[in-house]
Structure formats: C-alpha cells, structure tokens
Design a protein around this motif. Structure first.
Motif, PDB file in Angstrom:
ATOM      1  N   UNK A 397       0.833  -1.198   0.000  1.00 32.57           N
ATOM      2  CA  UNK A 397       0.000   0.000   0.000  1.00 32.57           C
ATOM      3  C   UNK A 397       0.872   1.254   0.000  1.00 32.57           C
ATOM      4  N   UNK A 398       0.265   2.377  -0.318  1.00 29.85           N
ATOM      5  CA  UNK A 398       0.989   3.652  -0.305  1.00 29.85           C
ATOM      6  C   UNK A 398       1.476   3.974   1.101  1.00 29.85           C
ATOM      7  N   UNK A 399       0.597   3.814   2.082  1.00 31.83           N
ATOM      8  CA  UNK A 399       0.991   4.107   3.462  1.00 31.83           C
ATOM      9  C   UNK A 399       2.129   3.203   3.907  1.00 31.83           C
ATOM     10  N   UNK A 400       2.083   1.947   3.484  1.00 36.56           N
ATOM     11  CA  UNK A 400       3.152   1.012   3.835  1.00 36.56           C
ATOM     12  C   UNK A 400       4.480   1.422   3.224  1.00 36.56           C
ATOM     13  N   UNK A 401       4.441   1.889   1.973  1.00 37.41           N
ATOM     14  CA  UNK A 401       5.673   2.334   1.304  1.00 37.41           C
ATOM     15  C   UNK A 401       6.236   3.581   1.972  1.00 37.41           C
ATOM     16  N   UNK A 402       5.340   4.485   2.409  1.00 39.69           N
ATOM     17  CA  UNK A 402       5.772   5.708   3.093  1.00 39.69           C
ATOM     18  C   UNK A 402       6.409   5.366   4.436  1.00 39.69           C
ATOM     19  N   UNK A 403       5.748   4.513   5.205  1.00 38.94           N
ATOM     20  CA  UNK A 403       6.286   4.130   6.517  1.00 38.94           C
ATOM     21  C   UNK A 403       7.624   3.414   6.374  1.00 38.94           C
ATOM     22  N   UNK A 404       7.733   2.558   5.378  1.00 44.80           N
ATOM     23  CA  UNK A 404       8.996   1.862   5.129  1.00 44.80           C
ATOM     24  C   UNK A 404      10.092   2.858   4.753  1.00 44.80           C
ATOM     25  N   UNK A 405       9.720   3.890   3.980  1.00 46.68           N
ATOM     26  CA  UNK A 405      10.691   4.907   3.590  1.00 46.68           C
ATOM     27  C   UNK A 405      11.170   5.709   4.800  1.00 46.68           C
ATOM     28  N   UNK A 406      10.261   6.091   5.662  1.00 45.58           N
ATOM     29  CA  UNK A 406      10.653   6.851   6.856  1.00 45.58           C
ATOM     30  C   UNK A 406      11.633   6.043   7.702  1.00 45.58           C
ATOM     31  N   UNK A 407      11.352   4.748   7.878  1.00 46.06           N
ATOM     32  CA  UNK A 407      12.261   3.882   8.632  1.00 46.06           C
ATOM     33  C   UNK A 407      13.614   3.760   7.933  1.00 46.06           C
ATOM     34  N   UNK A 422      16.743  14.725   5.735  1.00 47.47           N
ATOM     35  CA  UNK A 422      15.888  15.308   6.785  1.00 47.47           C
ATOM     36  C   UNK A 422      14.672  15.991   6.166  1.00 47.47           C
ATOM     37  N   UNK A 423      14.870  16.673   5.039  1.00 49.19           N
ATOM     38  CA  UNK A 423      13.737  17.300   4.362  1.00 49.19           C
ATOM     39  C   UNK A 423      12.757  16.241   3.858  1.00 49.19           C
ATOM     40  N   UNK A 424      13.287  15.179   3.265  1.00 51.11           N
ATOM     41  CA  UNK A 424      12.421  14.127   2.725  1.00 51.11           C
ATOM     42  C   UNK A 424      11.587  13.490   3.827  1.00 51.11           C
ATOM     43  N   UNK A 425      12.192  13.291   4.981  1.00 53.95           N
ATOM     44  CA  UNK A 425      11.451  12.722   6.110  1.00 53.95           C
ATOM     45  C   UNK A 425      10.342  13.675   6.547  1.00 53.95           C
ATOM     46  N   UNK A 426      10.667  14.961   6.614  1.00 53.31           N
ATOM     47  CA  UNK A 426       9.661  15.969   6.959  1.00 53.31           C
ATOM     48  C   UNK A 426       8.496  15.916   5.977  1.00 53.31           C
ATOM     49  N   UNK A 427       8.812  15.891   4.676  1.00 50.02           N
ATOM     50  CA  UNK A 427       7.775  15.902   3.644  1.00 50.02           C
ATOM     51  C   UNK A 427       6.891  14.661   3.724  1.00 50.02           C
ATOM     52  N   UNK A 428       7.515  13.504   3.913  1.00 47.04           N
ATOM     53  CA  UNK A 428       6.755  12.252   3.959  1.00 47.04           C
ATOM     54  C   UNK A 428       5.815  12.187   5.159  1.00 47.04           C
ATOM     55  N   UNK A 429       6.190  12.861   6.250  1.00 46.04           N
ATOM     56  CA  UNK A 429       5.373  12.841   7.463  1.00 46.04           C
ATOM     57  C   UNK A 429       4.327  13.948   7.471  1.00 46.04           C
ATOM     58  N   UNK A 430       4.418  14.861   6.496  1.00 47.70           N
ATOM     59  CA  UNK A 430       3.492  15.989   6.471  1.00 47.70           C
ATOM     60  C   UNK A 430       2.094  15.541   6.040  1.00 47.70           C
ATOM     61  N   UNK A 431       1.089  16.152   6.641  1.00 45.40           N
ATOM     62  CA  UNK A 431      -0.290  15.763   6.354  1.00 45.40           C
ATOM     63  C   UNK A 431      -0.650  15.961   4.884  1.00 45.40           C
ATOM     64  N   UNK A 432      -0.093  17.012   4.270  1.00 44.27           N
ATOM     65  CA  UNK A 432      -0.400  17.268   2.855  1.00 44.27           C
ATOM     66  C   UNK A 432       0.081  16.120   1.978  1.00 44.27           C
ATOM     67  N   UNK A 433       1.260  15.565   2.291  1.00 47.49           N
ATOM     68  CA  UNK A 433       1.757  14.449   1.493  1.00 47.49           C
ATOM     69  C   UNK A 433       0.987  13.170   1.791  1.00 47.49           C
ATOM     70  N   UNK A 434       0.782  12.873   3.073  1.00 43.43           N
ATOM     71  CA  UNK A 434       0.101  11.622   3.436  1.00 43.43           C
ATOM     72  C   UNK A 434      -1.332  11.594   2.903  1.00 43.43           C
ATOM     73  N   UNK A 435      -1.967  12.761   2.816  1.00 41.06           N
ATOM     74  CA  UNK A 435      -3.334  12.824   2.304  1.00 41.06           C
ATOM     75  C   UNK A 435      -3.371  12.826   0.784  1.00 41.06           C
ATOM     76  N   UNK A 436      -2.222  13.116   0.154  1.00 36.18           N
ATOM     77  CA  UNK A 436      -2.172  13.208  -1.303  1.00 36.18           C
ATOM     78  C   UNK A 436      -2.592  14.574  -1.814  1.00 36.18           C
ATOM     79  N   UNK A 437      -2.858  15.505  -0.897  1.00 34.40           N
ATOM     80  CA  UNK A 437      -3.339  16.834  -1.273  1.00 34.40           C
ATOM     81  C   UNK A 437      -2.173  17.825  -1.352  1.00 34.40           C
ATOM     82  N   UNK A 438      -1.347  17.694  -2.389  1.00 30.50           N
ATOM     83  CA  UNK A 438      -0.186  18.571  -2.533  1.00 30.50           C
ATOM     84  C   UNK A 438       0.059  18.851  -4.005  1.00 30.50           C
ATOM     85  N   UNK A 439       0.921  19.829  -4.288  1.00 31.98           N
ATOM     86  CA  UNK A 439       1.282  20.159  -5.665  1.00 31.98           C
ATOM     87  C   UNK A 439       2.742  20.591  -5.700  1.00 31.98           C
TER      88      UNK A 439
END
Length: 499
Positions: A397-407, A422-439
């Motif tokens: 799943x997308x969430x699984x891939x994100x969590x695996x990436x953070x780890x 550090x920036x990538x970790x911040x972005x991946x944990x941000x609500x806008x990215x996790x919700x898919x609502x970003x540009x």
C-alpha cells in the motif's frame, strides 16, 4: 539481428553502476569512462574495462562525444548507453554513434531532436488528440504581439525557453505591467543557458501537479505505457520525491494519460524508454508538457510496481527485438516511493554541501533498494550534480511504502556532509503528502528550515541530560560548593532545553 556483447556506459555514478549491473546479468561486458575526479568511483571498479577521459570538468571528460566513440573503436565496443544527463539527449551525438557503426541504446536522433524543442514537440503532437496548455504554437519575440496573446490567454502566464529545462529560461508573469521585463529576462537567460533565445507563452496553471508516464517502444512500432509517476515534490523546479502510482490518478484518468503518452511517442516514431510529462491542474485536467527522450532518474519506482527492468528492455530494443509483453500484460503491483539523497543543506536554501562521506551506511531490508555510486570515505566532487543516491521503497500500500521509507531514512547513516534526507522525512510525514493533497508548491507552502531541528525520543533526552550532567560534574570536580540539588537543577534545565 545484432547482439550487444560489449557495452560502454557514457556516464558516471549511480546510473552507470545501475546500467552495468543489468548488462552483467545479461552476459554483456562493460566499459566505464571516468574523469580524474571519479578515478576511484564504484562504477569504475565494477566495469570489466575503464578509460579515463580527462580532467574533472564535464566539458573535458563526459561531454567528449568523439573521444568516447574513439574509445569504443579501440576496445571493440558494440553499443553505447548514455544514461541520463550529459550526452543522453544530444541528437548530434546519437547520430555520430550510429554513423560510426555502433548501437545507441536510446531513441533515434530524429526523435531526440523533435522532442528536444518544446515548440517542435507541441507541433508534432498537434495531429493527435493530446491536451495542450493554451499558448503560442511558435516562438515569439514581438513584444506588442506577445502582450496581445497573453491578454487573450489570461494572466498569470508563463514565458518559457523552447530549448529549456530545469526551470531555466522560465518566467511567471502576473500582469501586463511586468510583461516586458520578464520577457527580456527569459530571452536573455535562454541565450545564456542554451544558446537559443526562442521563447513561447503558455497559460500558467495554478496549483499544478507534475505527473509523468513511462513508455517503451520497439523498432517495429509497438508502444506501451508503464503507468504514471507522481513527481510534484520539487525544489528549484527539480524533483526530490517521486512515487508510483499517483494517489490522485483514477483508472480512467490513467488510461487517458497513458494513451496520450503513446500518441506522443508515435508522433515522433519513438523507440526505447522515454517519459512523457504532463502538468495536471486542481481539477485533474492534464496537459502535455514535454517528453524526456532517455531513462529518468526516477525510473526505479516504475520498475518496482511493474516488475520490469527498464534498462534490460532498453538493451533488447536497441538490439532490434520486439517488445516481449503487451499493454494487457502490465499490472500495478503495490506502491513505490523514491527520495533523492542530495549533498545539499535544506536549512540553507538547498545549497550544495560538498565534502567527504565520513560515515556512509545504507539501509537494508525487505522492500528497500538503494541506487548509488559512492562508498564511505569518498569525496563528493564539486563538478557534477550533487546527488549521492536514490533510496527506493516498495510495499503493498501507499501508506506502507511511506512508513517503510521513513524507517529507511532513519537507518541511512551519512556524516561529513548535509543531505536532503531530513527534508524528505519531513515531507513524507506531512499531512499534505500523506493525504495526497499537494502540488509543486509544497516546499514554498509548507517548508521552513526550522522544522528540521533534531528530534529526540524520551530515552534519548534522558541520556543526553545524564551525559550533560556528567560532563558538568567532571568539569567542576574541584568545586566544593556543588551539591546534589545543583545537579538536579542542571538536569532539569537540560531536559527543558531538549524539549
């Protein structure tokens, strides 16, 4: 049908190593080329043979097309793979390779030339039913006429260099009063960067997403699309995080974008691996942007969800083989995320941070892939793009891939330089990215350097407080007035600091 027995990779770093690994699996001998700055690089050690092209500067090494062809003749090389960057989208180089009797692992010079010009590309796809951003179909330099067109399209508009890329020669114009100044700047920057001052006008899409389609075509005219990649997390118009598939693309939209991408490929008789880039507005309308006539940096996420080795397919196509699968054979398997690990300081406007990799230890485990070209103790050269590696994860799943990436980011140990991890970790944990609502405006809307302050767990905070107190006591061992109460006060003060 010619078979490639020896392949020269006209590139460096992680992409050279990645191409050579596939070639080795296919039983193909490899030749590396390198500059004096890359003499000890892993891709040089991995190759069966290696040749130094010259000094570190690209113009004196990796861009010496004729010298590379001479090396091929001396070593009985059959084919050249250009990777990405350097000579990969140089139509003249591709033609010289073919004229020399060598196989160019990529598209024809004609395809590279047509798609290398944004204006020529728009004209080529015009006969196909492919959505285009409203704008001029030809280069324009007449400022009064350009103003009329801009007014008709409606502000804001975008002035773009026809030969541009990476955000160069591109200017956003909010209103008519600033049009002339921005037009002059765009033309000047286009001439300076590309030697070509041709510019054109497009409607500026507000809140855009950058979504691209991977295609493969053979020399028999068959073309397939291998679904999409979401590439909207960018800084300076260059990608930092990519994923496949996109969280907003529906099956219907995917089919429409895929068929449009196939149409773009057929418009220039394309064969090999290529990427058709689209800009997507806030209503999920998509418009053709450009075609990259090479392998993309972010190709691993497509490989992870399709199970296809794109480099292997490139080589088979270059040999003249027809595609070994059809569109109906392709399926999306799970989700994949890629972060680019750049030697850049996110706290300092992502400026390159060149130095030595004092510590360099890759994350490992199921669903984790690292494509890199460095080892611990190596220096990051100042002469090239500062990318150290690509870190890729895959899960169901997308969430699984994100969590695996953070780890995986947390397990990636790099010291001696600042990186974008550090920036990538911040972005991946941000609500806008996790919700898919970003540009593509994610960085300017959500990122500030202060969000990257170190994070400590409760146990780490306790340990740091204890170490601080021990240091305090050792440094004041000769002072008799020190009491246990003082120690407790210091411990409390350190806890407050860490919180």
């Amino acid at each position: 049908m010619p078979r490639i027995k020896k392949l020269l990779v006209a590139n460096r770093g992680e992409i050279s190593l990645r191409i050579m690994k596939t070639a080795k699996e296919m039983g193909i001998k490899t030749v590396a080329v390198f500059s004096e700055a890359d003499r000890l690089s892993p891709h040089v050690k991995f190759a069966d043979e290696a040749v130094c092209l010259g000094p570190p500067a690209s113009a004196q090494s990796y861009l010496l097309g004729e010298k590379i062809i001479e090396v091929c003749k001396e070593l009985n090389v059959d084919a050249i793979h250009p990777g990405y960057g350097f000579l990969s989208e140089n139509a003249d180089f591709a033609k010289k390779v073919s004229d020399s009797g060598l196989i160019f692992v990529g598209p024809s010079p004609h395809s590279i030339e047509v798609m290398g010009s944004k204006l020529a590309a728009k004209q080529a796809v015009g006969k196909y039913d492919i959505p285009l951003v409203p704008g001029t179909e030809e280069a324009i330099s007449d400022i009064p006429e350009a103003k009329k067109i801009a007014k008709k399209i409606g502000y804001p508009i975008l002035i773009k260099a026809s030969a541009g890329g990476g955000g160069k020669g591109m200017r956003i114009v909010e209103n008519e009063s600033e049009f002339e100044e921005q037009m002059d700047r765009a033309i000047s920057e286009a001439i300076s960067s590309f030697g070509d001052g041709a510019v054109f006008i497009e409607k500026f899409i507000i809140s855009p997403r950058h979504i691209e389609i991977q295609i493969l075509g053979d020399q028999q005219g068959n073309v397939v699309y291998l679904f999409e990649r979401e590439c909207s997390i960018q800084r300076r118009h260059q990608k930092v995080i990519e994923e496949a598939p996109s969280s907003v693309v529906t099956p219907k939209m995917r089919k429409a974008m895929g068929e449009a991408a196939v149409g773009v490929a057929k418009a220039c008789d394309y064969y090999g691996a290529g990427t058709v880039e689209f800009i997507v507005d806030d209503r999920l309308n998509f418009y053709f942007l450009e075609m990259n006539t090479r392998l993309q940096v972010e190709h691993p996420v497509t490989e992870m969800i399709t199970g296809k080795d794109l480099v292997k397919e490139q080589i088979l196509i270059a040999e003249g083989n027809p595609l070994s699968f059809s569109q109906e054979d392709l399926r999306i398997n799970g989700h994949s995320v890629e972060v680019r690990v750049y030697a850049e300081d996110p706290k300092n406007n992502f400026l390159p941070d060149i130095g030595t990799l004092n510590t360099y230890r890759r994350p490992q485990g199921p669903g984790i892939r690292v494509d890199d070209g460095f080892e611990e103790g190596m220096k990051i050269p100042i002469y090239y793009d500062p990318m150290i590696a690509k870190l890729i994860t895959h899960a169901e799943t997308r969430q699984g891939a994100i969590e695996r990436m953070i780890s995986a980011i947390e397990d990636y140990q790099i010291s001696g330089i600042q990186t974008t991890l550090s920036f990538c970790k911040f972005a991946l944990k941000h609500e806008a990215f996790s919700s898919g609502n970003f540009d593509t405006k994610f960085v300017e809307e959500y990122f500030k350097p202060e969000v990257l302050e170190p994070e400590f767990s409760a146990e780490e905070k306790e340990l740091l407080a204890a170490l601080a107190i021990e240091f305090y006591e050792n440094s004041n061992s000769g002072t008799k007035q020190k009491t246990e109460l003082t120690g407790e006060k210091e411990k409390s003060a350190w806890r407050k600091r860490l919180n």
